[in-house]
Design a protein around this motif. Structure first.
Motif, PDB file in Angstrom:
ATOM      1  N   ALA A   9       0.930  -1.244   0.063  1.00  0.00           N
ATOM      2  CA  ALA A   9       0.147  -0.094   0.058  1.00  0.00           C
ATOM      3  C   ALA A   9       0.747   1.347  -0.096  1.00  0.00           C
ATOM      4  O   ALA A   9       0.438   2.361  -0.747  1.00  0.00           O
ATOM      5  N   SER A  10       1.875   1.186   0.744  1.00  0.00           N
ATOM      6  CA  SER A  10       2.740   2.357   0.792  1.00  0.00           C
ATOM      7  C   SER A  10       3.328   2.543  -0.481  1.00  0.00           C
ATOM      8  O   SER A  10       3.751   3.725  -0.593  1.00  0.00           O
ATOM      9  N   GLN A  11       3.792   1.507  -1.228  1.00  0.00           N
ATOM     10  CA  GLN A  11       4.553   1.675  -2.389  1.00  0.00           C
ATOM     11  C   GLN A  11       3.785   2.219  -3.773  1.00  0.00           C
ATOM     12  O   GLN A  11       4.126   2.974  -4.496  1.00  0.00           O
ATOM     13  N   THR A  12       2.284   2.114  -3.368  1.00  0.00           N
ATOM     14  CA  THR A  12       1.378   2.818  -4.411  1.00  0.00           C
ATOM     15  C   THR A  12       1.160   4.353  -4.110  1.00  0.00           C
ATOM     16  O   THR A  12       0.565   5.029  -5.000  1.00  0.00           O
ATOM     17  N   ARG A  13       1.566   4.870  -2.876  1.00  0.00           N
ATOM     18  CA  ARG A  13       1.289   6.079  -2.281  1.00  0.00           C
ATOM     19  C   ARG A  13       2.248   6.896  -3.099  1.00  0.00           C
ATOM     20  O   ARG A  13       3.400   7.240  -2.740  1.00  0.00           O
ATOM     21  N   ARG A  14       1.732   7.732  -4.198  1.00  0.00           N
ATOM     22  CA  ARG A  14       2.808   8.761  -4.842  1.00  0.00           C
ATOM     23  C   ARG A  14       2.155  10.161  -5.166  1.00  0.00           C
ATOM     24  O   ARG A  14       0.882  10.081  -4.994  1.00  0.00           O
ATOM     25  N   THR A  15       2.762  11.048  -5.420  1.00  0.00           N
ATOM     26  CA  THR A  15       2.394  12.183  -5.604  1.00  0.00           C
ATOM     27  C   THR A  15       1.675  12.148  -6.940  1.00  0.00           C
ATOM     28  O   THR A  15       2.462  12.178  -8.231  1.00  0.00           O
ATOM     29  N   ILE A  16       0.305  12.459  -7.256  1.00  0.00           N
ATOM     30  CA  ILE A  16      -0.343  12.465  -8.599  1.00  0.00           C
ATOM     31  C   ILE A  16      -1.033  13.855  -8.619  1.00  0.00           C
ATOM     32  O   ILE A  16      -1.919  14.127  -7.958  1.00  0.00           O
TER      33      ILE A  16
END
Length: 208
Positions: A9-16
């Motif tokens: 889950a943390s790896q999918t959290r990016r700035t979009i």
């Protein structure tokens, strides 16, 4: 037991930044996530000083219209360069408006001061500790929104928008606005992100 779901889950959290209005879940799922954050994220001495305001759909759009109006006034007074406003700031704010919602993160000082008085030895630490807890709420909700299929980005337009936002939504004037998490359907990818070597940033002693 495995930490892998959290890692994933943390790896999918990016700035979009490029967001749309196609929500992948019902609004009730957003409410469930925010309520879970406020009930489970820890705070020093259990101060529970973080406050969350969630603006969805037309209320979200109203927030960024308000921000545009506020900054337009600054342009008119010369406080913000007109060319920078037209080429950079305005398109960015309009992009935020294209999303589904915004979570406003606040701190309520009324729940910090009494602890500073009661525990005088730590009086200078309660404010930064509260900000640490607020940051954990931000990360929790950002990661959760990503897991639900949203894209998001974190903004800091405080203190410029503080007063008009408080007036518009009846928010107590002593609440301190910390950040704004904008989210919507991800209409573009995250940019490249270089990572420094883990070995330079993590030290582990006693591993067996």
């Amino acid at each position: 037991m495995s930490a892998q779901p959290l890692i994933d889950a943390s790896q999918t959290r990016r700035t979009i930044y490029k967001l749309g209005k196609n929500s992948p879940v019902p609004d009730s799922k957003i409410e469930e996530l925010v309520n879970a954050a406020i009930n489970t994220v820890p705070s020093s001495f259990n101060t529970q000083s973080t406050r969350l305001v969630v603006l969805l759909h037309e209320q979200h759009e109203k927030l960024w219209d308000l921000a545009i109006d506020t900054f337009s006034q600054l342009v008119n007074t010369g406080a913000v360069p007109g060319e920078t406003w037209k080429s950079q700031s305005l398109p960015k704010l309009q992009g935020f408006k294209n999303g589904v919602g915004t979570v406003l993160f606040y701190e309520d000082p009324a729940h910090i001061g009494p602890f500073s008085e009661k525990f005088a030895l730590y009086k200078d630490h309660f404010q930064p500790w509260a900000e640490h807890s607020n940051a954990m709420h931000q990360y929790y909700i950002w990661t959760g929104l990503s897991a639900l299929g949203f894209g998001a980005n974190l903004q800091h337009y405080n203190p410029v928008i503080d007063a008009p936002v408080a007036k518009q939504w009846g928010i107590p004037s002593d609440w301190q606005l910390i950040s704004q998490l904008v989210f919507g359907s991800p209409e573009g990818g995250a940019g490249e992100k270089a990572q420094k070597p883990v070995e330079e940033r993590v030290k582990i002693f006693g591993k067996q």
